[in-house]
Structure formats: C-alpha cells, structure tokens
Scaffold this active site. Structure first.
Site, PDB file in Angstrom:
ATOM      1  CE1 TYR A 147       0.030  -3.845   2.822  1.00  0.00           C
ATOM      2  CE2 TYR A 147      -1.082  -2.320   1.362  1.00  0.00           C
ATOM      3  CZ  TYR A 147      -1.137  -3.296   2.341  1.00  0.00           C
ATOM      4  OH  TYR A 147      -2.349  -3.707   2.834  1.00  0.00           O
ATOM      5  CG  ASP A 148       1.022   0.241  -3.284  1.00  0.00           C
ATOM      6  OD1 ASP A 148       0.830   0.048  -2.069  1.00  0.00           O
ATOM      7  OD2 ASP A 148       0.854   1.350  -3.823  1.00  0.00           O
ATOM      8  CE  LYS A 151      -1.113  -7.153   1.307  1.00  0.00           C
ATOM      9  NZ  LYS A 151      -1.732  -8.259   2.044  1.00  0.00           N
ATOM     10  NE  ARG A 188      -3.955   0.183   9.536  1.00  0.00           N
ATOM     11  CZ  ARG A 188      -4.289  -1.106   9.421  1.00  0.00           C
ATOM     12  NH1 ARG A 188      -4.823  -1.532   8.296  1.00  0.00           N
ATOM     13  NH2 ARG A 188      -4.089  -1.961  10.405  1.00  0.00           N
ATOM     14  CD  GLN A 211      -5.856  13.425   2.064  1.00  0.00           C
ATOM     15  OE1 GLN A 211      -6.238  14.574   1.885  1.00  0.00           O
ATOM     16  NE2 GLN A 211      -4.903  13.125   2.941  1.00  0.00           N
TER      17      GLN A 211
END
Ligand code: NAD
Ligand code: UDP
Ligand code: UDP
Length: 316
Positions: A147-148, A151, A188, A211
């Site tokens: 994903y990271d 993108k 999520r 977090q």
C-alpha cells in the site's frame, strides 16, 4: 448547467468515492463511476442509479480505459490494512498500473487528474505533526509496503507525467477518514469499534492503545478534495495534506465510542500489527492557505451519523 463537467471517479463505489459521486452530481456535473467492486459495494451508489447524469462501469483500473472526460479523481485502491494485505501484489498493481493507465488517459484527453494519496507515504513518521516536505519513514519490504510503496510510486508517476507531459495534476495526502458507508467488515478502527460496541462484543485495541491517529469526517474530506481540484490554479500540484489535526490515542477513541453508546463491551488488547505507525497528525497549513480548507466536524459530532448508519446496516 454552464460549468458542468464530465467527471470520472475511479473507486467510486467505495466509502469516499460514493460520497464524492454524490457531491459532484449535486453540483450539476456528469459523473462516471468506475469500480471493480473489490471493497466497494453497489449499495453505496444504489440511490444514485436512476440519476440522469450518473453512469457506472464495472472495470479494473489495472487495465486500460478509453473514455472522454474533463476531470479524473483516482481513488481506486483498497484502503483498509486487512483488505490491501489480502492480495498485496494486486494492491501494488492497482496503485501503479492504475496510476499509469489513468495518467495515460488524462494525457490523451488533456484532463485534469487528482490522486488520492495517503498519510501512509510518511510511514511511521519521525516528524510530528507531518508536513508535506517530510519524505517519510516506510519499511519497503514489510506487510504494509504494498500500500505505502504503491501510493509513493503513484505520486512519483503523477509528478513525472506533470514534468514530462505537462499534465495538470493534484495530489492529496488523505489522513484517516471515517463516516457512513464504511463497510461493516472494513477492519479500520472507527468502524470496528462502533460495530463491536453496537453488538456488545469486546473492543479490540491493538497494542497498548497509546498509538495516535487524527480522524476526519467524510464530508470535510470530500469538500477538501473538491476544493483542491476546483479552487487551485493549474500550477498548484500539491502534495497537500487533508485531514483533521485533532489527535487521539486509540484507547481514547475506544473509550469515547463505548461511553457514547453506553455499551456493555469491554476493552481488550490484541497484538499490535507489524509496522503499525505510532503517531499521525496532519499539518494542514498548506490546505488552509492554498484553498481555504479546514475540517469543521468534531469527532464527537461525526460519530453520531456514523453510528446511526451502522445501526441501520446491522438492523438495530
Ligand atoms: P474503499 O476500499 O471503500 O474504496 C476503494 C474503492 O476502490 C472500492 O470501491 C474498490 O472496490 C475500488 N477498487 C479497488 N481496486 C480497484 C481496481 N483495481 N479497479 C477498480 N476499482 C478498484 O476505501 P476508501 O476509504 O473509500 O478509500 C478511497 C481512496 O482514498 C483510496 O485510494 C485510499 O487509498 C484513499 N485513502 C483513504 C483514506 C481513508 O481514511 N478513508 C485515507 C488515506 C487514503
Ligand atoms: N491508456 C488508457 N487510456 C487512454 C490512453 C492510455 O488506459 O485513453 C493507458 C494505456 O494502457 C497506456 C498507459 O495508459 O499503456 C500509459 O499511456 P501513455 O500514453 O503515457 O504511454 P504509452 O501508451 O506510450 O505506454
Ligand atoms: N486498531 C485497533 N483495533 C482495531 C483496528 C485498528 O486498535 O480493531 C488500531 C491500529 O492498530 C492502528 C489504528 O487503530 O494503530 C488505526 O488503524 P486503521 O486500520 O483504522 O488505520 P491505519 O493503521 O491505516 O491508520
């Protein structure tokens, strides 16, 4: 309609995409929604189907697409970790091949094109809050990399098409967004906690819950995307952060949801997923000055309609 445009929205049946379709139709535009229904659902756009200016095409953006439009919003890509890690190769293909195809399309038809990028390009950020100039801290071989890095590569492609072919591009780095039409099984955190609390199940906090994330309500986010596309000069490319700068720990979010619903659920702790970012908060100074955007909806207010939505979906 004098200023009506033909607008393509990839990922238009997803959570954000369906709200964007709705808003752009209301503004008088012709909207073409393209989606392969991997995480999107027809229910999200069913209410728009009879609209004379709305069209839907089942299509996977990793394949070429030949249509004629004035603007493209490229949102196609699973966004939840459980979904984008389900078939990580397809996730990278969607971001990279999808970007190439949509950029190739934009180049041929001279359309303006916006990329839905993400705060994940910052990885587990060493700079806090995150500014657009920060290059990020991403593990290129970890489970979130599909994903990271997908993108990040899409951003690279956008800027190379801009420099090499003079495409008009807009890159939005979207931070955690929530609201009605998130899928029940999306995974999520906001949807998980609300669904768990409504069902009286344990609330699953991963790790200690210290977090942080910053949660933006969907209406604010969609307004930001449209302003970036419509209210910035052609030479304004971004990348620009879009998100709500109010930061919460995940434990605070869990407590808020439980208190709000008066739920009998108890908070339990599960292992923290690998490479889970420790902190995330957007610096939105650029969006404020460039197109006068800032979020208006407090988390306390956005949770209401989101909870109502999930109650309806769960038949409660
Ligand atoms: P979502 O999963 O609800 O929507 C993504 C949509 O893309 C779905 O309708 C899915 O079926 C479609 N799609 C996936 N792969 C496709 C493919 N190969 N071809 C065609 N369609 C495909 O997620 P969302 O939250 O609505 O996210 C929309 C976009 O915004 C994504 O690009 C995501 O990365 C980005 N984003 C979202 C958030 C957030 O918090 N919601 C944060 C950062 C970035
Ligand atoms: N493409 C598309 N629709 C179009 C034009 C191009 O899907 O209307 C795709 C096509 O698959 C192409 C890609 O976009 O491979 C990149 O196009 P570009 O013109 O940049 O490169 P080239 O065609 O030279 O590979
Ligand atoms: N999270 C959690 N419980 C859940 C789902 C998520 O504690 O049931 C945590 C997750 O570990 C992360 C944060 O909530 O620290 C946000 O997760 P999400 O998947 O919503 O988004 P992202 O990690 O991509 O920001």
């Amino acid at each position: 309609m004098a200023n009506a445009k033909r607008i393509l929205i990839t990922g238009g049946s997803g959570f954000l995409g369906s709200h964007l379709c709705e808003r752009l139709l209301e503004a008088g535009n012709d909207v073409l929604c393209v989606d392969n229904y991997f995480t999107g659902r027809k229910e999200n756009i069913r209410h728009l189907l009879g609209h004379p200016r709305f069209e839907v095409l089942r299509h996977d953006v990793t394949f070429p697409l030949y249509v004629e439009v004035d603007e493209i919003y490229n949102l196609a890509c699973p966004a939840s970790p459980i979904h984008y890690q389900h078939d990580p190769v397809q996730t990278t293909k969607t971001s990279v091949h999808g970007a190439i195809n949509m950029l190739g399309l934009a180049k041929r038809i001279k359309a303006k094109i916006l990329q839905a990028s993400t705060s994940e390009v910052y990885g587990d950020p060493a700079m806090h809050p995150q500014q657009e100039g920060y290059w990020g801290n991403v593990n290129p071989i970890g489970p979130r990399a599909c994903y990271d890095e997908g993108k990040r590569c899409a951003e690279t492609l956008f800027f190379d098409y801009h420099r090499q072919h003079r495409l008009r591009i807009k890159v939005a780095r979207i931070f955690n967004t929530y609201g009605p039409r998130m899928a029940v099984d999306d995974g999520r955190v906001v949807s998980n906690f609300i669904v768990q609390a409504l069902r009286g199940e344990d609330i699953t906090v991963y790790g200690k819950g210290d977090q942080t994330r910053s949660f933006c309500y969907v209406d604010d986010l969609v307004e930001g995307l449209i302003r970036l596309m419509e209210h910035t000069p052609d030479d304004f490319t971004g990348p620009v952060n879009l998100g709500n700068p109010r930061e919460f720990t995940i434990l605070e979010l869990a407590e808020k949801v439980v208190a709000r619903l008066g739920s009998s659920s108890t908070i339990v702790h599960k292992p923290l997923p690998q490479d889970d970012p420790m902190q995330r908060r957007p610096d939105i100074a650029l969006a404020r000055t460039a197109f006068a955007w800032e979020p208006k909806v407090l988390l306390e207010d956005g949770l209401g309609p989101t909870i109502d939505y999930f109650k309806k979906v769960l038949g409660l």
